[in-house]
Design an enzyme around this catalytic site. Sequence first.
Site, PDB file in Angstrom:
ATOM      1  CE  LYS A 227      -2.077   3.041   2.160  1.00 33.58           C
ATOM      2  NZ  LYS A 227      -1.938   4.480   1.842  1.00 33.58           N
ATOM      3  N   GLY A 279       6.335   4.812   8.512  1.00 33.53           N
ATOM      4  CA  GLY A 279       5.499   6.013   8.575  1.00 33.53           C
ATOM      5  C   GLY A 279       5.574   6.648   9.943  1.00 33.53           C
ATOM      6  CB  SER A 280       3.365   9.049  11.609  1.00 32.41           C
ATOM      7  OG  SER A 280       2.146   8.351  11.537  1.00 32.41           O
ATOM      8  CB  THR A 281       5.684   7.518  16.261  1.00 34.77           C
ATOM      9  OG1 THR A 281       7.059   7.528  15.847  1.00 34.77           O
ATOM     10  CG2 THR A 281       5.571   6.827  17.603  1.00 34.77           C
ATOM     11  N   GLY A 284       1.992   3.889  13.526  1.00 36.67           N
ATOM     12  CA  GLY A 284       2.711   2.675  13.945  1.00 36.67           C
ATOM     13  C   GLY A 284       2.117   2.102  15.224  1.00 36.67           C
ATOM     14  CD  GLU A 322      12.144   3.726   9.035  1.00 35.21           C
ATOM     15  OE1 GLU A 322      11.991   4.685   9.843  1.00 35.21           O
ATOM     16  OE2 GLU A 322      12.246   3.878   7.818  1.00 35.21           O
ATOM     17  CB  CYS A 356      12.310   8.571   9.237  1.00 39.04           C
ATOM     18  SG  CYS A 356      13.140   7.437   8.140  1.00 39.04           S
ATOM     19  CD  GLU A 453       9.321  12.253  12.062  1.00 37.20           C
ATOM     20  OE1 GLU A 453       8.182  11.808  12.201  1.00 37.20           O
ATOM     21  OE2 GLU A 453      10.255  11.593  11.561  1.00 37.20           O
TER      22      GLU A 453
HETATM   23  P1  NDP Z   1       1.335   8.242   8.057  1.00 41.37           P
HETATM   24  O1  NDP Z   1       2.033   7.453   9.083  1.00 41.37           O
HETATM   25  O2  NDP Z   1      -0.095   8.543   8.236  1.00 41.37           O
HETATM   26  O3  NDP Z   1       1.469   7.514   6.629  1.00 41.37           O
HETATM   27  C1  NDP Z   1       2.289   6.432   6.332  1.00 41.37           C
HETATM   28  C2  NDP Z   1       1.520   5.363   5.555  1.00 41.37           C
HETATM   29  O4  NDP Z   1       0.540   4.756   6.379  1.00 41.37           O
HETATM   30  C3  NDP Z   1       0.768   5.928   4.362  1.00 41.37           C
HETATM   31  O5  NDP Z   1       0.751   4.979   3.330  1.00 41.37           O
HETATM   32  C4  NDP Z   1      -0.612   6.115   4.945  1.00 41.37           C
HETATM   33  O6  NDP Z   1      -1.595   6.209   3.973  1.00 41.37           O
HETATM   34  C5  NDP Z   1      -0.744   4.886   5.788  1.00 41.37           C
HETATM   35  N1  NDP Z   1      -1.744   4.955   6.856  1.00 41.37           N
HETATM   36  C6  NDP Z   1      -2.320   6.051   7.404  1.00 41.37           C
HETATM   37  N2  NDP Z   1      -3.164   5.685   8.387  1.00 41.37           N
HETATM   38  C7  NDP Z   1      -3.131   4.337   8.469  1.00 41.37           C
HETATM   39  C8  NDP Z   1      -3.774   3.373   9.293  1.00 41.37           C
HETATM   40  N3  NDP Z   1      -4.627   3.708  10.246  1.00 41.37           N
HETATM   41  N4  NDP Z   1      -3.488   2.067   9.106  1.00 41.37           N
HETATM   42  C9  NDP Z   1      -2.613   1.689   8.164  1.00 41.37           C
HETATM   43  N5  NDP Z   1      -1.984   2.551   7.346  1.00 41.37           N
HETATM   44  C10 NDP Z   1      -2.223   3.866   7.497  1.00 41.37           C
HETATM   45  O7  NDP Z   1       2.131   9.563   7.798  1.00 41.37           O
HETATM   46  P2  NDP Z   1       1.567  10.921   7.186  1.00 41.37           P
HETATM   47  O8  NDP Z   1       1.703  10.827   5.735  1.00 41.37           O
HETATM   48  O9  NDP Z   1       0.214  11.253   7.704  1.00 41.37           O
HETATM   49  O10 NDP Z   1       2.573  11.971   7.802  1.00 41.37           O
HETATM   50  C11 NDP Z   1       2.357  12.462   9.126  1.00 41.37           C
HETATM   51  C12 NDP Z   1       3.669  12.603   9.844  1.00 41.37           C
HETATM   52  O11 NDP Z   1       4.276  11.345   9.971  1.00 41.37           O
HETATM   53  C13 NDP Z   1       4.703  13.444   9.098  1.00 41.37           C
HETATM   54  O12 NDP Z   1       4.540  14.782   9.365  1.00 41.37           O
HETATM   55  C14 NDP Z   1       5.972  12.913   9.654  1.00 41.37           C
HETATM   56  O13 NDP Z   1       6.271  13.550  10.854  1.00 41.37           O
HETATM   57  C15 NDP Z   1       5.661  11.458   9.917  1.00 41.37           C
HETATM   58  N6  NDP Z   1       6.170  10.567   8.854  1.00 41.37           N
HETATM   59  C16 NDP Z   1       7.247   9.823   9.136  1.00 41.37           C
HETATM   60  C17 NDP Z   1       7.768   9.005   8.174  1.00 41.37           C
HETATM   61  C18 NDP Z   1       8.950   8.177   8.448  1.00 41.37           C
HETATM   62  O14 NDP Z   1       9.525   7.623   7.516  1.00 41.37           O
HETATM   63  N7  NDP Z   1       9.351   8.050   9.681  1.00 41.37           N
HETATM   64  C19 NDP Z   1       7.199   8.917   6.835  1.00 41.37           C
HETATM   65  C20 NDP Z   1       6.006   9.700   6.655  1.00 41.37           C
HETATM   66  C21 NDP Z   1       5.550  10.497   7.642  1.00 41.37           C
HETATM   67  P3  NDP Z   1      -1.906   7.647   3.311  1.00 41.37           P
HETATM   68  O15 NDP Z   1      -0.679   8.405   3.204  1.00 41.37           O
HETATM   69  O16 NDP Z   1      -2.424   7.297   2.004  1.00 41.37           O
HETATM   70  O17 NDP Z   1      -2.927   8.266   4.191  1.00 41.37           O
END
Ligand code: NDP
Length: 543
Positions: A227, A279-281, A284, A322, A356, A453
């Site tokens: 995804k 993605g975000s904590t 996670g 991660e 990140c 972050e």
């Molecule tokens: P998210 O953690 O929401 O997104 C990461 C992925 O998870 C995307 O594919 C997202 O889909 C998906 N996702 C969102 N909600 C769910 C859920 N409930 N269950 C499963 N998957 C889900 O990050 P954001 O894009 O909202 O960014 C927000 C903040 O997160 C940023 O400002 C940054 O601080 C942090 N971030 C950290 C990252 C890292 O590598 N450590 C990477 C990205 C963000 P979709 O995007 O389509 O909604």
Amino acid sequence: MKTKSKAAKISVRLRSASARQAKRAVAASTHAVVPLKERRLNFGNQWDFAPAPEDSRNYVIAPRHELFINGKFVTPKSGKYFESVNPATEQPLTTIAAANAEDVDSAVKAARKAYDKVWSRMPGRERGKYLYRIARIIQEKARELAVLETMDGGKPIKESRDVDLPLVAAHFFYYAGWADKLKYAFPGKTPSPLGVAGQIIPWNFPLLMAAWKIAPALACGNTVVLKPAETTSITALRLAQIFQEAELPDGVVNIVTGAGETGAALVNHPDLDKIAFTGSTEVGKVIARTIAGRSAGLRPGSTSGGLNRAGSESGAPRLTLELGGKAANILFEDAPLDQAIEGVIAGIYFNQGHVCCAGSRLFVQEGIYSSVIKKLRDRIQTLRVGNPLDKNTDIGAINSKPQLDKIKMLVQSGIDEGAKLTQTQCVLPSKGYWFPPTFLTGVTQAHRVATEEIFGPVLSVMTFRTPEEAFERANHIPYGLSAGVWTDKGSKIFKMVNQLRAGVVWANTYNKFDPASPFGGYKESGFGREGGLQGLAAYCRLD
Ligand code: NDP
């Protein structure tokens, strides 16, 4: 004598010239002389580069993108599509299918079938051939993929072309090499695949994160449902075309696009053996809670009777996370300062700070604080912000409007709490999402910008006196993904590395990646490793 001799005339002219020079010298001495250390080259706008945009007209983006399930592009059962825009221009690029739970279920079923009937039974050397083929096609199409990545995500073309794409190909090559050597990777063990992996990736390195997740999973004999992030799905779907071209068996990789609900539907699917999330904590934690609540008997739709095929007794899939980071980049007085400044710049402003492991907290030893600030102030003025497709651009567009709003809100909170703002003085494009390279001084540990972050081109600068103070302050945070140390003393590097609670510590460099090197965090930065042998182990059962 009426006329002066020629020699006398010359001598008069010389005398008046030296008098003029002396006059000028006296005048100059009345102006303040700029001390050598303070002098700066100021080119004004005289050295502006001519525009050098990459030509994107050669690469046509289809107006509509479907889901990739069982080796084919299929319309979503949801019947819904969403728009993907170029963050540098706000122009729509395409519409993309939004998968619902039914679509996710079809993808997982296709992956399960491919796992049971084809991929898990295939000898490793055959799986490796597919991965090599994919890696080579990626190399052939690297320029196109880099342009698409830049248009979809806003990152500068010089980064997508010279960093992301070479690493994407390198990951496929690296794990292709392991596919037929798994028993040598783990001596004394009999590695076997886990089954179907659900993988969710973010928007900051769309193709690279796909490669980090797909390549090791496939090398070990697993099949995948991926995804991608809502704002950056185009290159993942282009990758699906590459899988078709490589004749990867149907169902081995499936791609379901959509927003967070699609990700949640994948996580909630009862027939997964592994979930890998970047993605975000915050998200996670939601995923970890969802999986923790899933035990044998709580998996009604599972075809494996409550126990997942990875053999987990709880019935829950294996999980690697991660997550976020807020890395400390620690600058000692004995560091080679000019190189260190370049490392600090690369550490925080690479990919607009959407990284990140970005070195977003700079700790400077007190004795060099003022010279570091001056150098930083001068260096950020030379960063070129603008058209991400231009080869001279250093800082591209912020990935989305919500992310830009988040950056602005957090920077404002820093100012409200007493921090001082320094920014690149540049004209930002009128359309698109932009934020200039920024650093904040006067930051204390209690400020939000010291612990949260920001995920943007914003550096929080703090000071320290002793190595002990440096690692105490660096560790005093919920995250633990990465760190940097700058010093010319090897012993100090070892001392710091042993004390820093961070998954990756770079010494006298920053943001260096290699497929053979594992990456991952401590504490709220997640668990599990990607890359290297550790990344392979995350997709195997080791009996
Ligand atoms: P998210 O953690 O929401 O997104 C990461 C992925 O998870 C995307 O594919 C997202 O889909 C998906 N996702 C969102 N909600 C769910 C859920 N409930 N269950 C499963 N998957 C889900 O990050 P954001 O894009 O909202 O960014 C927000 C903040 O997160 C940023 O400002 C940054 O601080 C942090 N971030 C950290 C990252 C890292 O590598 N450590 C990477 C990205 C963000 P979709 O995007 O389509 O909604």
